[in-house]
Design an enzyme around this catalytic site. Structure first.
Site, PDB file in Angstrom:
ATOM      1  N   GLU A   1      18.483 -46.120  28.534  1.00 48.14           N
ATOM      2  CA  GLU A   1      17.332 -46.201  29.448  1.00 48.14           C
ATOM      3  C   GLU A   1      16.079 -46.737  28.745  1.00 48.14           C
ATOM      4  O   GLU A   1      15.146 -47.198  29.397  1.00 48.14           O
ATOM      5  CB  GLU A   1      17.014 -44.822  30.034  1.00 48.14           C
ATOM      6  CG  GLU A   1      18.015 -44.320  31.068  1.00 48.14           C
ATOM      7  CD  GLU A   1      19.349 -43.900  30.469  1.00 48.14           C
ATOM      8  OE1 GLU A   1      19.358 -43.316  29.376  1.00 48.14           O
ATOM      9  OE2 GLU A   1      20.388 -44.183  31.096  1.00 48.14           O
TER      10      GLU A   1
ATOM     11  N   ARG B   1       1.663 -46.752  20.018  1.00 50.35           N
ATOM     12  CA  ARG B   1       2.940 -46.029  20.054  1.00 50.35           C
ATOM     13  C   ARG B   1       3.869 -46.416  18.901  1.00 50.35           C
ATOM     14  O   ARG B   1       4.570 -45.577  18.344  1.00 50.35           O
ATOM     15  CB  ARG B   1       3.650 -46.268  21.392  1.00 50.35           C
ATOM     16  CG  ARG B   1       2.950 -45.647  22.592  1.00 50.35           C
ATOM     17  CD  ARG B   1       3.707 -45.973  23.869  1.00 50.35           C
ATOM     18  NE  ARG B   1       5.081 -45.528  23.805  1.00 50.35           N
ATOM     19  CZ  ARG B   1       5.486 -44.286  24.097  1.00 50.35           C
ATOM     20  NH1 ARG B   1       4.615 -43.373  24.477  1.00 50.35           N
ATOM     21  NH2 ARG B   1       6.766 -43.971  24.007  1.00 50.35           N
TER      22      ARG B   1
ATOM     23  N   ASN C   1       7.375 -39.368  19.473  1.00 49.29           N
ATOM     24  CA  ASN C   1       6.678 -40.335  18.603  1.00 49.29           C
ATOM     25  C   ASN C   1       5.436 -40.907  19.283  1.00 49.29           C
ATOM     26  O   ASN C   1       4.386 -41.078  18.655  1.00 49.29           O
ATOM     27  CB  ASN C   1       7.599 -41.508  18.260  1.00 49.29           C
ATOM     28  CG  ASN C   1       8.783 -41.096  17.422  1.00 49.29           C
ATOM     29  OD1 ASN C   1       8.817 -40.000  16.896  1.00 49.29           O
ATOM     30  ND2 ASN C   1       9.753 -41.985  17.301  1.00 49.29           N
ATOM     31  N   GLY C   2       5.573 -41.235  20.572  1.00 50.19           N
ATOM     32  CA  GLY C   2       4.463 -41.837  21.311  1.00 50.19           C
ATOM     33  C   GLY C   2       3.276 -40.886  21.402  1.00 50.19           C
ATOM     34  O   GLY C   2       2.126 -41.279  21.143  1.00 50.19           O
ATOM     35  N   ARG C   3       3.574 -39.631  21.732  1.00 49.18           N
ATOM     36  CA  ARG C   3       2.476 -38.649  21.844  1.00 49.18           C
ATOM     37  C   ARG C   3       1.863 -38.324  20.488  1.00 49.18           C
ATOM     38  O   ARG C   3       0.674 -38.074  20.380  1.00 49.18           O
ATOM     39  CB  ARG C   3       2.985 -37.369  22.539  1.00 49.18           C
ATOM     40  CG  ARG C   3       3.042 -37.532  24.053  1.00 49.18           C
ATOM     41  CD  ARG C   3       3.896 -36.480  24.692  1.00 49.18           C
ATOM     42  NE  ARG C   3       5.306 -36.774  24.491  1.00 49.18           N
ATOM     43  CZ  ARG C   3       6.286 -35.895  24.674  1.00 49.18           C
ATOM     44  NH1 ARG C   3       6.000 -34.655  25.020  1.00 49.18           N
ATOM     45  NH2 ARG C   3       7.528 -36.245  24.500  1.00 49.18           N
TER      46      ARG C   3
ATOM     47  N   LEU D   1      28.072 -36.395   4.065  1.00 54.49           N
ATOM     48  CA  LEU D   1      27.474 -36.144   5.383  1.00 54.49           C
ATOM     49  C   LEU D   1      27.780 -37.341   6.266  1.00 54.49           C
ATOM     50  O   LEU D   1      27.604 -38.484   5.846  1.00 54.49           O
ATOM     51  CB  LEU D   1      25.949 -35.984   5.273  1.00 54.49           C
ATOM     52  CG  LEU D   1      25.195 -35.866   6.605  1.00 54.49           C
ATOM     53  CD1 LEU D   1      25.279 -34.449   7.175  1.00 54.49           C
ATOM     54  CD2 LEU D   1      23.727 -36.240   6.447  1.00 54.49           C
TER      55      LEU D   1
ATOM     56  N   ARG E   1      11.445 -49.805  28.699  1.00 52.01           N
ATOM     57  CA  ARG E   1      10.075 -49.712  28.157  1.00 52.01           C
ATOM     58  C   ARG E   1       9.463 -51.113  28.026  1.00 52.01           C
ATOM     59  O   ARG E   1      10.188 -52.105  28.057  1.00 52.01           O
ATOM     60  CB  ARG E   1      10.112 -49.018  26.790  1.00 52.01           C
ATOM     61  CG  ARG E   1      10.557 -47.570  26.925  1.00 52.01           C
ATOM     62  CD  ARG E   1      10.346 -46.811  25.652  1.00 52.01           C
ATOM     63  NE  ARG E   1      10.736 -45.415  25.857  1.00 52.01           N
ATOM     64  CZ  ARG E   1      10.385 -44.419  25.082  1.00 52.01           C
ATOM     65  NH1 ARG E   1       9.643 -44.650  24.021  1.00 52.01           N
ATOM     66  NH2 ARG E   1      10.768 -43.191  25.343  1.00 52.01           N
TER      67      ARG E   1
ATOM     68  N   ASP F   1      12.248 -36.872  19.694  1.00 51.69           N
ATOM     69  CA  ASP F   1      11.300 -37.244  20.746  1.00 51.69           C
ATOM     70  C   ASP F   1       9.857 -36.900  20.356  1.00 51.69           C
ATOM     71  O   ASP F   1       9.619 -35.991  19.552  1.00 51.69           O
ATOM     72  CB  ASP F   1      11.689 -36.512  22.042  1.00 51.69           C
ATOM     73  CG  ASP F   1      11.059 -37.141  23.273  1.00 51.69           C
ATOM     74  OD1 ASP F   1      10.553 -38.274  23.178  1.00 51.69           O
ATOM     75  OD2 ASP F   1      11.065 -36.488  24.330  1.00 51.69           O
TER      76      ASP F   1
ATOM     77  N   HIS G   1       6.436 -44.508  16.157  1.00 50.70           N
ATOM     78  CA  HIS G   1       7.850 -44.780  15.864  1.00 50.70           C
ATOM     79  C   HIS G   1       8.065 -45.008  14.369  1.00 50.70           C
ATOM     80  O   HIS G   1       9.046 -44.557  13.799  1.00 50.70           O
ATOM     81  CB  HIS G   1       8.347 -45.993  16.658  1.00 50.70           C
ATOM     82  CG  HIS G   1       8.365 -45.767  18.145  1.00 50.70           C
ATOM     83  ND1 HIS G   1       8.926 -44.641  18.701  1.00 50.70           N
ATOM     84  CD2 HIS G   1       7.898 -46.498  19.185  1.00 50.70           C
ATOM     85  CE1 HIS G   1       8.811 -44.709  20.023  1.00 50.70           C
ATOM     86  NE2 HIS G   1       8.176 -45.821  20.333  1.00 50.70           N
TER      87      HIS G   1
END
Ligand code: IPE
Ligand code: IPE
Ligand code: MG
Length: 250
Positions: free
Chosen positions: A69, A35, A24-26, A133, A73, A22, A39
């Protein structure tokens, strides 16, 4: 990894680490960028985190990339995020394969454009025999949606009420066969779960950092692992010390 370069290598390594990527936008906003630039920047550290996980001996890494959700956007951002996933697959697949990474997808595929769905399925198929992995990519993933889908399939399969158990539910989730996450990391300072692994995370340790995802690097991951190694997981029980020091204990 040799001891001199990593003197503080934690002694207790989680088997499964999950990350809510979380901020990326800020990150972009702080630089006066759109934005989507955030990303895109957020995909540049994917590789170093995967490599760091391999070095630390982590076996499962789950990355929350797009939630059920996130469709809410603005259209342009959603379209941009779809394009970014496509580019990441094109750009990284070969190297991930060479590093022994097995890619899995958790979430829905039915709402993705056919070309993107095909790419995701190809990446999963292409890497399926790798075992260094396991990288679960949570894309169009929501914990509640996953549980609803699991219940629908159990009913379709004719599962009887008395056959429903904790283990059976786990087998019907997208993460079937994957151990529950030991550690869930959320970047960007938000202190919530946002519909991520709500069943599987019942006893996960949480680690929150104010660092935005594009700035999250190996050192940041190391800090989370050190914190994890200091935690005591009790699963509702008591510690050995507690038991020993209680004169009333039977
Ligand atoms: C996380 O970054 C990436 C996705 C949810 C797709 P955000 O886009 O949520 O960044 P912030 O939280 O607005 O800073
Ligand atoms: C969670 O972040 C989803 C991903 C990181 C993919 P959001 O930014 O969508 O979550 P909220 O809206 O802050 O809860
Ligand atoms: Mg966010």
């Amino acid at each position: 990894m040799d001891q001199t370069s990593s003197p503080s290598l934690p002694d207790k390594i989680p088997t499964h680490v999950a990350i809510i990527m979380d901020g990326n936008g800020r990150w972009a906003l702080a630089r006066g960028l759109p934005r989507l630039a955030g990303h895109r920047a957020g995909t540049e550290n994917l590789h170093r985190i995967v490599e760091a996980c391999i070095e630390y001996g982590i076996q499962y890494l789950t990355l929350y990339a797009f939630s059920t959700e996130n469709w809410g956007r603005p259209e342009e951002e959603v379209r941009g995020l779809m394009g970014i996933l496509e580019n990441v697959i094109d750009r990284e697949l070969r190297q991930l394969y060479d590093e022994g990474v097995q890619i899995r997808h958790i979430g829905r595929l039915d709402r993705l454009k056919p070309a993107l769905r095909k790419k995701v399925l190809h990446a999963v198929d292409y890497t399926r025999s790798n075992d260094r992995l396991v990288l679960n990519v949570a894309f169009d993933y929501g914990g509640r949606d996953e549980i609803v889908y699991a219940i629908q399939r159990m009913i379709q399969d004719g599962v009887k009420a008395e056959e429903v158990t904790d283990q059976l539910i786990s087998q019907y989730l997208f993460t079937a066969g994957v151990p529950d996450p030991d550690l869930i990391i959320r970047t960007s300072g938000e202190l919530r779960g946002s519909n991520f692994l709500i069943w599987q995370g019942a006893y996960s340790e949480w680690y929150f950092t104010p660092t935005y995802w594009p700035d999250f690097d190996k050192e940041e991951l190391g800090k989370a692992l050190i914190e994890f190694s200091r935690r005591e997981r009790r699963y509702g029980g008591v510690t050995t010390t507690d038991r020993g020091s209680n004169p009333h204990a039977s």
